[in-house]
Design a protein around this motif. Structure first.
Motif: not given
Ligand code: C2O
Ligand code: CU
Ligand code: CU
Length: 477
Positions: A115-119, A126-131
């Motif tokens: 996944s790709v999370h934008w820290h 829904t677009v945070d990219g977490g688990p």
């Protein structure tokens, strides 16, 4: 001209043959993988490329990231299986502007889910990219969001259950820069790759055969601490600098290591930004503690050094990298007295108070006595309401337990107090990750601008994997 072309063609072919022979000799999979054969020990500091915006339209950006496996040459005569975005290790720098609509296109070419999370980015759940936003092997993910926060140095990395720590360790991480009118207007160093330089700090251990060693033994209870320090994917690199002011966007992208940065001669520098953007005023520092997940922007004035000098950037007694002082150079940048205005949150405006206890150490970690469960929502928050979150640690035994870098998704918060006292000057700006040392009590003022399901967790990635993570929901009311 012709001869030159022929020679370079022959050289290139030879090069490819050599690499292929090398791969066969080492019994490495000869899949269609990229190989980076740039030697990365004591060489020039690599500067990540700026990712090209594929959308010509003003106010809209399209970026493509391909997560893939590859091989990277860190040492001579060895090749390390690695992972990267659009390359073999780490990724490009993505630059976005406040107010812009951003469309990301992520292709998962790994042999595993990611996944790709934008820290640090304030976006919908829904677009945070977490688990919760897993991209299956071979899959794609196309989140869109509007950038609604001030100029800052953020980053992105995988966040998939069970593989976050290893995927980051193998190389999946990159920097995300937000610019705005304020950062445009400041006459600080801001020419990317020239006097505005990203420094991604990581540590790795290597096996004999060049592959990464990853393991957390009893000796490495609180996460994977590597023996070798890397900056932008290179081992103790050099950067030649003119005698001018240079701005460094420092990211601690390590799994578990804290850095206590200083110039070897103890010279001071200015910190101008924390996780979520500019501090109100530059802060003069002679050392900077930066824990996993945190960012800091600093300006170092190299006009105090002489041509030919070498200046080491140190963390404790370890060398991180070397600055080689070059020519006087031209410099019309300044360190302004005022960088921005930060409206302070007021404790009396907080509607609720939450207590978050980071429990345990080593492999036995939890939050408020519970280990992460993707099917459980631990906390509820109402959008746009202010809350006090009190973060403490408990039960850190024996040699373990230096503390925990606590991170909250989709927000930039303010630190109200640290152990009952007003925080240090460089902690008075926007933060998304805060170090909570052993027996410390850190009170935060937290607010969310977007709804959805999000995570908070310790950013020691092995603690996160071992359950030191919670899930909260932000709702309209
Ligand atoms: Cu940088 Cu939830 O992570
Ligand atoms: Cu995050
Ligand atoms: Cu931790």
């Amino acid at each position: 001209m012709k001869i030159k072309n022929t020679i370079s063609l022959i050289l290139m072919t030879l090069g490819i043959i050599l690499v292929l022979v090398g791969m066969v000799a080492k019994n490495l999979p000869s899949r269609d993988m990229s190989v980076d054969t740039g030697n990365k020990i004591n060489g020039e500091l690599p500067i990540p490329v700026l990712l090209e915006d594929e959308n010509p339209e003003d106010g809209v950006s399209d970026f493509t990231l391909n997560a893939a496996e590859g091989f990277t040459d860190f040492y001579e005569n060895s090749i390390t299986p690695t992972m990267g975005y659009n390359g073999t290790f780490l990724g490009p720098v993505i630059k976005v502007r406040k107010g812009d609509q951003v469309n990301m296109h992520v292709n998962n070419q790994l042999s595993d889910s990611t996944s790709v999370h934008w820290h640090g980015l304030e976006v919908e759940g829904t677009v945070d990219g977490g688990p919760l936003q897993v991209i299956k092997k071979g899959g794609t993910w196309d989140p869109s969001f509007t950038v609604s926060q001030p100029a800052a140095t953020l980053w992105f990395h995988p966040h998939v259950m069970g593989s976050t720590a290893t995927q980051v360790y193998y190389g999946l991480a990159g920097m995300l820069i937000v610019e705005d009118e304020e950062s445009d207007a400041l006459n600080i160093p801001k020419e990317y790759g020239v006097n505005d330089i990203p420094l991604i700090l990581q540590d790795r251990s290597f096996n004999e055969d060049g592959s990464f060693y990853y393991g957390t033994s009893m000796m490495m209870m609180d996460g994977m601490i590597g023996e070798t320090l890397l900056v932008n994917g290179a081992i103790t690199p050099n950067l030649t600098v003119e005698q001018v002011k240079m701005r460094f966007r420092i990211l601690n992208g390590s799994n578990a290591r804290n850095y206590n940065l200083r110039l070897e001669g103890g010279e001071s520098f200015h910190q101008i930004a924390s996780d979520g953007g500019f501090l109100e005023d530059p802060v003069i520092m002679d050392s900077l503690l930066i824990t996993p997940g945190e960012r800091a922007e600093v300006i170092v004035d190299f006009s105090q050094f002489k041509k030919g000098q070498t200046v080491h950037l140190m963390s404790g007694r370890e060398k991180v990298m070397t600055f080689k002082i070059g020519d006087p150079g031209q410099d019309d940048t300044v360190i302004p007295e005022k960088l921005t205005e930060i409206e302070p949150f007021r404790e009396e405006d907080a509607l609720k108070e939450k207590v978050i206890v980071l429990d345990g150490s080593g492999h036995m970690v939890s939050i408020n006595g519970k280990q992460f469960d993707i099917n459980r929502i631990d906390d509820q928050v109402v959008k746009d309401t202010l809350e006090v979150w009190e973060i403490t640690t408990s039960g850190q035994m024996m040699m373990g337990g230096a503390g925990h870098p606590f991170h909250i998704h989709s927000t930039q918060f303010q630190i109200l107090s640290r152990n009952g006292k007003i925080p240090e000057l460089n902690e008075r700006g926007w933060k998304d990750t805060v170090f909570v040392g052993k027996n410390e009590r850190v009170r935060l003022l937290v607010q969310f601008k977007h709804t959805g399901l999000f995570m908070y967790h310790c950013h020691i990635l092995e603690h996160e994997e071992e359950g030191m993570m919670g899930q909260f929901e932000v709702t309209e009311n």
